[in-house]
Write an enzyme that holds these catalytic residues in place. Structure first.
Site, PDB file in Angstrom:
ATOM      1  N   LYS A  61       0.831  -1.221   0.000  1.00 47.34           N
ATOM      2  CA  LYS A  61       0.000   0.000   0.000  1.00 47.34           C
ATOM      3  C   LYS A  61       0.858   1.261   0.000  1.00 47.34           C
ATOM      4  N   ALA A 191      -3.287 -12.809 -12.629  1.00 44.69           N
ATOM      5  CA  ALA A 191      -3.999 -11.509 -12.557  1.00 44.69           C
ATOM      6  C   ALA A 191      -4.921 -11.499 -11.356  1.00 44.69           C
ATOM      7  N   GLY A 192      -4.377 -11.890 -10.208  1.00 45.92           N
ATOM      8  CA  GLY A 192      -5.147 -11.825  -8.963  1.00 45.92           C
ATOM      9  C   GLY A 192      -4.833 -10.515  -8.255  1.00 45.92           C
ATOM     10  N   VAL A 193      -4.990 -10.538  -6.940  1.00 49.75           N
ATOM     11  CA  VAL A 193      -4.867  -9.299  -6.171  1.00 49.75           C
ATOM     12  C   VAL A 193      -3.447  -8.723  -6.251  1.00 49.75           C
ATOM     13  N   GLU A 213      -2.631 -14.606 -17.234  1.00 46.50           N
ATOM     14  CA  GLU A 213      -3.572 -15.225 -16.302  1.00 46.50           C
ATOM     15  C   GLU A 213      -4.100 -16.539 -16.884  1.00 46.50           C
ATOM     16  N   ARG A 282      -1.399 -18.187  -2.549  1.00 47.90           N
ATOM     17  CA  ARG A 282      -0.555 -18.485  -1.393  1.00 47.90           C
ATOM     18  C   ARG A 282      -0.966 -19.826  -0.797  1.00 47.90           C
ATOM     19  N   ASP A 322      -4.111 -17.219   7.950  1.00 49.90           N
ATOM     20  CA  ASP A 322      -3.911 -17.830   6.631  1.00 49.90           C
ATOM     21  C   ASP A 322      -3.694 -19.337   6.687  1.00 49.90           C
ATOM     22  N   ALA A 330      -5.614 -10.092   6.180  1.00 46.53           N
ATOM     23  CA  ALA A 330      -5.100  -9.714   7.492  1.00 46.53           C
ATOM     24  C   ALA A 330      -6.240  -9.473   8.485  1.00 46.53           C
ATOM     25  N   HIS A 454     -23.271  15.496   2.942  1.00 52.54           N
ATOM     26  CA  HIS A 454     -23.174  15.996   1.564  1.00 52.54           C
ATOM     27  C   HIS A 454     -22.088  17.068   1.495  1.00 52.54           C
TER      28      HIS A 454
HETATM   29  P1  FAD Z   1       1.410 -14.219   8.434  1.00 55.27           P
HETATM   30  O1  FAD Z   1       1.228 -12.777   8.310  1.00 55.27           O
HETATM   31  O2  FAD Z   1       1.940 -14.972   7.278  1.00 55.27           O
HETATM   32  O3  FAD Z   1       2.337 -14.440   9.709  1.00 55.27           O
HETATM   33  C1  FAD Z   1       2.789 -15.695  10.086  1.00 55.27           C
HETATM   34  C2  FAD Z   1       4.091 -15.518  10.855  1.00 55.27           C
HETATM   35  O4  FAD Z   1       4.406 -16.750  11.461  1.00 55.27           O
HETATM   36  C3  FAD Z   1       5.266 -15.157   9.955  1.00 55.27           C
HETATM   37  O5  FAD Z   1       5.898 -13.997  10.424  1.00 55.27           O
HETATM   38  C4  FAD Z   1       6.187 -16.371  10.057  1.00 55.27           C
HETATM   39  O6  FAD Z   1       7.559 -16.015  10.051  1.00 55.27           O
HETATM   40  C5  FAD Z   1       5.812 -16.934  11.411  1.00 55.27           C
HETATM   41  N1  FAD Z   1       6.070 -18.376  11.522  1.00 55.27           N
HETATM   42  C6  FAD Z   1       5.682 -19.357  10.670  1.00 55.27           C
HETATM   43  N2  FAD Z   1       6.024 -20.560  11.159  1.00 55.27           N
HETATM   44  C7  FAD Z   1       6.651 -20.325  12.346  1.00 55.27           C
HETATM   45  C8  FAD Z   1       7.214 -21.168  13.316  1.00 55.27           C
HETATM   46  N3  FAD Z   1       7.155 -22.500  13.225  1.00 55.27           N
HETATM   47  N4  FAD Z   1       7.786 -20.593  14.399  1.00 55.27           N
HETATM   48  C9  FAD Z   1       7.828 -19.253  14.546  1.00 55.27           C
HETATM   49  N5  FAD Z   1       7.277 -18.409  13.656  1.00 55.27           N
HETATM   50  C10 FAD Z   1       6.692 -18.943  12.571  1.00 55.27           C
HETATM   51  N6  FAD Z   1      -4.396  -8.798   3.361  1.00 55.27           N
HETATM   52  C11 FAD Z   1      -5.264  -7.801   3.589  1.00 55.27           C
HETATM   53  O7  FAD Z   1      -6.200  -7.980   4.367  1.00 55.27           O
HETATM   54  N7  FAD Z   1      -5.131  -6.573   2.981  1.00 55.27           N
HETATM   55  C12 FAD Z   1      -4.135  -6.324   2.115  1.00 55.27           C
HETATM   56  O8  FAD Z   1      -4.033  -5.212   1.586  1.00 55.27           O
HETATM   57  C13 FAD Z   1      -3.200  -7.355   1.848  1.00 55.27           C
HETATM   58  N8  FAD Z   1      -2.173  -7.130   1.006  1.00 55.27           N
HETATM   59  C14 FAD Z   1      -1.266  -8.129   0.788  1.00 55.27           C
HETATM   60  C15 FAD Z   1      -0.231  -7.885  -0.106  1.00 55.27           C
HETATM   61  C16 FAD Z   1       0.685  -8.877  -0.372  1.00 55.27           C
HETATM   62  C17 FAD Z   1       1.818  -8.590  -1.334  1.00 55.27           C
HETATM   63  C18 FAD Z   1       0.596 -10.135   0.297  1.00 55.27           C
HETATM   64  C19 FAD Z   1       1.604 -11.207   0.054  1.00 55.27           C
HETATM   65  C20 FAD Z   1      -0.432 -10.378   1.183  1.00 55.27           C
HETATM   66  C21 FAD Z   1      -1.387  -9.385   1.433  1.00 55.27           C
HETATM   67  N9  FAD Z   1      -2.450  -9.594   2.302  1.00 55.27           N
HETATM   68  C22 FAD Z   1      -3.367  -8.601   2.505  1.00 55.27           C
HETATM   69  C23 FAD Z   1      -2.631 -10.874   3.017  1.00 55.27           C
HETATM   70  C24 FAD Z   1      -2.125 -10.767   4.462  1.00 55.27           C
HETATM   71  O9  FAD Z   1      -0.772 -10.372   4.442  1.00 55.27           O
HETATM   72  C25 FAD Z   1      -2.276 -12.097   5.163  1.00 55.27           C
HETATM   73  O10 FAD Z   1      -3.620 -12.519   5.073  1.00 55.27           O
HETATM   74  C26 FAD Z   1      -1.906 -11.983   6.635  1.00 55.27           C
HETATM   75  O11 FAD Z   1      -0.589 -11.550   6.795  1.00 55.27           O
HETATM   76  C27 FAD Z   1      -2.093 -13.335   7.329  1.00 55.27           C
HETATM   77  O12 FAD Z   1      -1.762 -13.190   8.680  1.00 55.27           O
HETATM   78  P2  FAD Z   1      -1.275 -14.455   9.539  1.00 55.27           P
HETATM   79  O13 FAD Z   1      -0.978 -13.938  10.891  1.00 55.27           O
HETATM   80  O14 FAD Z   1      -2.234 -15.567   9.394  1.00 55.27           O
HETATM   81  O15 FAD Z   1       0.049 -14.954   8.818  1.00 55.27           O
HETATM   82  P1  NAI Z   2      -4.800 -14.598  -6.037  1.00 54.50           P
HETATM   83  O1  NAI Z   2      -5.434 -15.868  -5.620  1.00 54.50           O
HETATM   84  O2  NAI Z   2      -5.461 -13.329  -5.744  1.00 54.50           O
HETATM   85  O3  NAI Z   2      -4.546 -14.618  -7.598  1.00 54.50           O
HETATM   86  C1  NAI Z   2      -3.773 -15.609  -8.228  1.00 54.50           C
HETATM   87  C2  NAI Z   2      -4.102 -15.587  -9.700  1.00 54.50           C
HETATM   88  O4  NAI Z   2      -3.149 -16.397 -10.353  1.00 54.50           O
HETATM   89  C3  NAI Z   2      -5.477 -16.171  -9.997  1.00 54.50           C
HETATM   90  O5  NAI Z   2      -6.181 -15.306 -10.849  1.00 54.50           O
HETATM   91  C4  NAI Z   2      -5.157 -17.510 -10.643  1.00 54.50           C
HETATM   92  O6  NAI Z   2      -6.135 -17.911 -11.597  1.00 54.50           O
HETATM   93  C5  NAI Z   2      -3.827 -17.200 -11.308  1.00 54.50           C
HETATM   94  N1  NAI Z   2      -3.008 -18.377 -11.565  1.00 54.50           N
HETATM   95  C6  NAI Z   2      -2.847 -19.469 -10.778  1.00 54.50           C
HETATM   96  N2  NAI Z   2      -1.982 -20.340 -11.367  1.00 54.50           N
HETATM   97  C7  NAI Z   2      -1.581 -19.774 -12.529  1.00 54.50           C
HETATM   98  C8  NAI Z   2      -0.693 -20.168 -13.565  1.00 54.50           C
HETATM   99  N3  NAI Z   2      -0.045 -21.333 -13.524  1.00 54.50           N
HETATM  100  N4  NAI Z   2      -0.537 -19.337 -14.625  1.00 54.50           N
HETATM  101  C9  NAI Z   2      -1.184 -18.147 -14.694  1.00 54.50           C
HETATM  102  N5  NAI Z   2      -2.054 -17.722 -13.722  1.00 54.50           N
HETATM  103  C10 NAI Z   2      -2.237 -18.520 -12.660  1.00 54.50           C
HETATM  104  O7  NAI Z   2      -3.320 -14.665  -5.416  1.00 54.50           O
HETATM  105  P2  NAI Z   2      -2.192 -13.573  -5.265  1.00 54.50           P
HETATM  106  O8  NAI Z   2      -2.425 -12.423  -6.145  1.00 54.50           O
HETATM  107  O9  NAI Z   2      -0.940 -14.323  -5.345  1.00 54.50           O
HETATM  108  O10 NAI Z   2      -2.405 -13.089  -3.790  1.00 54.50           O
HETATM  109  C11 NAI Z   2      -2.379 -14.064  -2.748  1.00 54.50           C
HETATM  110  C12 NAI Z   2      -3.346 -13.726  -1.675  1.00 54.50           C
HETATM  111  O11 NAI Z   2      -2.829 -12.674  -0.873  1.00 54.50           O
HETATM  112  C13 NAI Z   2      -4.695 -13.203  -2.153  1.00 54.50           C
HETATM  113  O12 NAI Z   2      -5.564 -14.242  -2.510  1.00 54.50           O
HETATM  114  C14 NAI Z   2      -5.163 -12.493  -0.946  1.00 54.50           C
HETATM  115  O13 NAI Z   2      -5.699 -13.421  -0.053  1.00 54.50           O
HETATM  116  C15 NAI Z   2      -3.903 -11.903  -0.384  1.00 54.50           C
HETATM  117  N6  NAI Z   2      -3.744 -10.521  -0.850  1.00 54.50           N
HETATM  118  C16 NAI Z   2      -4.695  -9.615  -0.496  1.00 54.50           C
HETATM  119  C17 NAI Z   2      -4.609  -8.312  -0.913  1.00 54.50           C
HETATM  120  C18 NAI Z   2      -5.677  -7.370  -0.539  1.00 54.50           C
HETATM  121  O14 NAI Z   2      -6.472  -7.696   0.329  1.00 54.50           O
HETATM  122  N7  NAI Z   2      -5.748  -6.191  -1.131  1.00 54.50           N
HETATM  123  C19 NAI Z   2      -3.501  -7.830  -1.711  1.00 54.50           C
HETATM  124  C20 NAI Z   2      -2.576  -8.884  -2.074  1.00 54.50           C
HETATM  125  C21 NAI Z   2      -2.701 -10.165  -1.630  1.00 54.50           C
END
Ligand code: FAD
Ligand code: NAI
Length: 475
Positions: A61, A191-193, A213, A282, A322, A330, A454
């Site tokens: 972000k 072409a996901g998020v 995609e 993921r 997750d 999150a 408004h």
């Molecule tokens: P995580 O955040 O993955 O945290 C798990 C932690 O556990 C990690 O730090 C890891 O190191 C630790 N861990 C794992 N195994 C062990 C172990 N055995 N011992 C000790 N530590 C361990 N979600 C949103 O809602 N809004 C968004 O805008 C958004 N944007 C995103 C953008 C990207 C690029 C990505 C990749 C994800 C995004 N997400 C977003 C998804 C969000 O980041 C996850 O849903 C969220 O972080 C999940 O939280 P969690 O606590 O379940 O796991």
């Molecule tokens: P995603 O599930 O959003 O999108 C993955 C895309 O990849 C899908 O459209 C799928 O059809 C495509 N795909 C899968 N296999 C493929 C292949 N072999 N070739 C071409 N396309 C393929 O997953 P993404 O973007 O990796 O994000 C992971 C997760 O992280 C999200 O699902 C979401 O839960 C979280 N996230 C949330 C955000 C938010 O809330 N704004 C921002 C970023 C991530």
């Protein structure tokens, strides 16, 4: 020396884990949180905040904000009569700003742990067994004991066979958030998020972005009207090149960067790019957790099996975020963290997965909660819709940002709101009203009777509720 003992030990310091730990401590339980990752901490210290704060929500972000400002300064200021010349983007400064925000927030969680008396145990947590009703967990060679364990180990990027991630040329989310320069040509698989958000960042900064995609439909989980509008905006107005229905056949790196071979219909094509982001979803992360040592039940998909209160098959072992089924978001993880801590403390916790909002932080933003029209059709539920374009909203006009609409879907029989779908500026903030409404089982008539300030974008929500009953006033 006796092992350290706690009422609650949380494994994983992401949004699910750190929130569970703080809430448990607030409720008077002695609590520790184990975290193994230092991410890119300059001192090599363990960092809290998990994927979200370190390599997910927050850094993405920050980059979206910087790139959007660059885009506006370069192209949108002019309509306000503001001329700009020589607007330049210094990528290193943008990345540094992002890193500072991440550093500030992750160290903030450490501060919250101190304030709430949560013990941070740096290291890798692994179940080793159970003794006298206490779970025994190894943390880098030291054993700690807990009455309750909350597993919050999160997720990792899914990688594709034959596409090795080096986080330099071929990146998952970790490398993709730290490019040192704008790639001339950026390829994205998926072409996901992530693909859309990070594709937008680098497109705004001048990359030629091609997103490949696999699915034939764009944004299949969004409402079709939203997906259609998004497709038009991203591809036609913003110039993202999105190819649907492709099959990746070969990826190679060389002196010229990355070459991606793929099948598209009957054709075999090659995309040559300077960097490639692989964002194809993921997977839950349970590696090295020692699930097998205690019989913690996983689903074939790798998720930890839990009931609606996030209880696993083992007594007093819970799992959130997750690593359990449900949206990988999150805010969903944090809600589950709170619920579990409250259940452990003998309270009644609840998470309503039906009202978890989704937001995609592109421009325009996309946000929704509840069901899409397609889902309701499939379920045979009769509904009415009201849709209001931002072009009919005075605030949006004033802001010079009129793309998109608010669409409300209500039950034809009861008028209860079943879904709200927004594409437009600030959709991420506007969706909160819909979430509250749905959480309280509100009807479209309830929203229609609420006074909205408004001029605000929220008036589009009001008008959409009126439109459900075919009585919009301003459209
Ligand atoms: P995580 O955040 O993955 O945290 C798990 C932690 O556990 C990690 O730090 C890891 O190191 C630790 N861990 C794992 N195994 C062990 C172990 N055995 N011992 C000790 N530590 C361990 N979600 C949103 O809602 N809004 C968004 O805008 C958004 N944007 C995103 C953008 C990207 C690029 C990505 C990749 C994800 C995004 N997400 C977003 C998804 C969000 O980041 C996850 O849903 C969220 O972080 C999940 O939280 P969690 O606590 O379940 O796991
Ligand atoms: P995603 O599930 O959003 O999108 C993955 C895309 O990849 C899908 O459209 C799928 O059809 C495509 N795909 C899968 N296999 C493929 C292949 N072999 N070739 C071409 N396309 C393929 O997953 P993404 O973007 O990796 O994000 C992971 C997760 O992280 C999200 O699902 C979401 O839960 C979280 N996230 C949330 C955000 C938010 O809330 N704004 C921002 C970023 C991530």
């Amino acid at each position: 020396m006796a092992n350290k003992q706690f009422d609650v030990v949380v494994i994983g310091g992401g949004p699910g884990g750190y929130v569970a730990a703080i809430r448990a401590a607030q409720l008077g339980l002695s609590t520790a949180c184990i975290e193994s990752e230092s991410y890119a901490d300059p001192k090599g210290e363990v960092r809290l905040g998990g994927t979200c704060l370190n390599v997910g929500c927050i850094p993405s972000k920050a980059l979206l904000q910087s790139s959007e400002l660059y885009e506006q300064a370069s192209h949108s200021f002019v309509m306000h009569g503001i001329s700009t010349t020589g607007v330049k983007m210094d990528v290193a400064t943008m990345i540094k700003r992002k890193d500072n925000i991440v550093g500030q927030l992750t160290s903030g969680i450490k501060g919250l742990f101190k304030k709430n008396k949560v013990t941070l145990l740096p290291g890798h947590g692994k179940f080793i067994g159970q003794e006298n009703d206490r779970w025994r967990i190894d943390v880098n060679g030291e054993v700690v004991e807990a009455t309750h364990v909350v597993v919050a180990t999160g997720s990792k990027a899914r990688h594709l066979p034959g596409i090795p991630i080096d986080n330099k040329l071929i990146c998952d989310n970790v490398g993709a958030l730290s490019f040192d320069a704008t790639p001339k040509r950026l390829g994205v698989i998926g072409a996901g998020v992530i693909g859309l958000e990070l594709g937008s960042v680098w497109k705004r900064l001048g990359s030629e972005v091609t997103i490949l995609e696999a699915m034939p439909d764009f944004l299949a989980s969004a409402d079709q009207a939203v997906a259609k509008e998004a497709w038009k905006t991203f591809t036609q107005k913003q110039g993202l090149n999105i190819q649907l229905g492709v099959k990746i056949t070969k990826v190679e790196t060389g002196k010229k960067g990355v070459s991606v071979e793929y099948e598209h219909g009957d054709e075999t094509k090659t995309l040559q790019c300077d960097r490639l982001i692989v964002s194809v979803g993921r997977v839950p992360h349970t590696a090295g957790l020692g699930a097998e040592n205690v019989g913690l039940e996983l689903r074939p998909s790798g998720y930890i099996n839990v009931d609606k209160n996030c209880r696993t098959n083992l007594p007093n072992v819970w799992a959130v975020g997750d690593v359990v089924p449900g949206p990988m978001l999150a805010h969903k993880s944090m809600e589950e963290g709170v619920m579990v801590a409250e259940c452990i403390a003998g309270q009644k916790g609840h998470v309503n997965l039906d009202t978890v909002p989704w937001v995609i932080y592109t421009h325009p933003e996309i946000a929704w909660v509840g069901k899409t029209e397609q889902q309701l059709k499939n379920e045979g539920i009769e509904y009415r819709t009201g849709q209001i374009p931002f072009a009919a909203n005075g605030r949006a006009l004033g802001q010079g940002d009129t793309t998109g609409f608010v669409k409300m879907i209500a039950c034809a029989k009861t008028d209860r709101i079943l879904g709200v779908h927004i594409i437009g500026n600030n959709a991420s903030e506007l969706i909160a009203e819909a979430v509250v409404a749905m959480e309280f089982n509100a009807s479209s008539e309830d929203i229609a009777r609420i006074c909205h300030a408004h001029p605000t974008l929220s008036e589009a929500m009001h008008e959409a509720s009126l439109a459900v009953d075919k009585r919009a006033l301003h459209f």
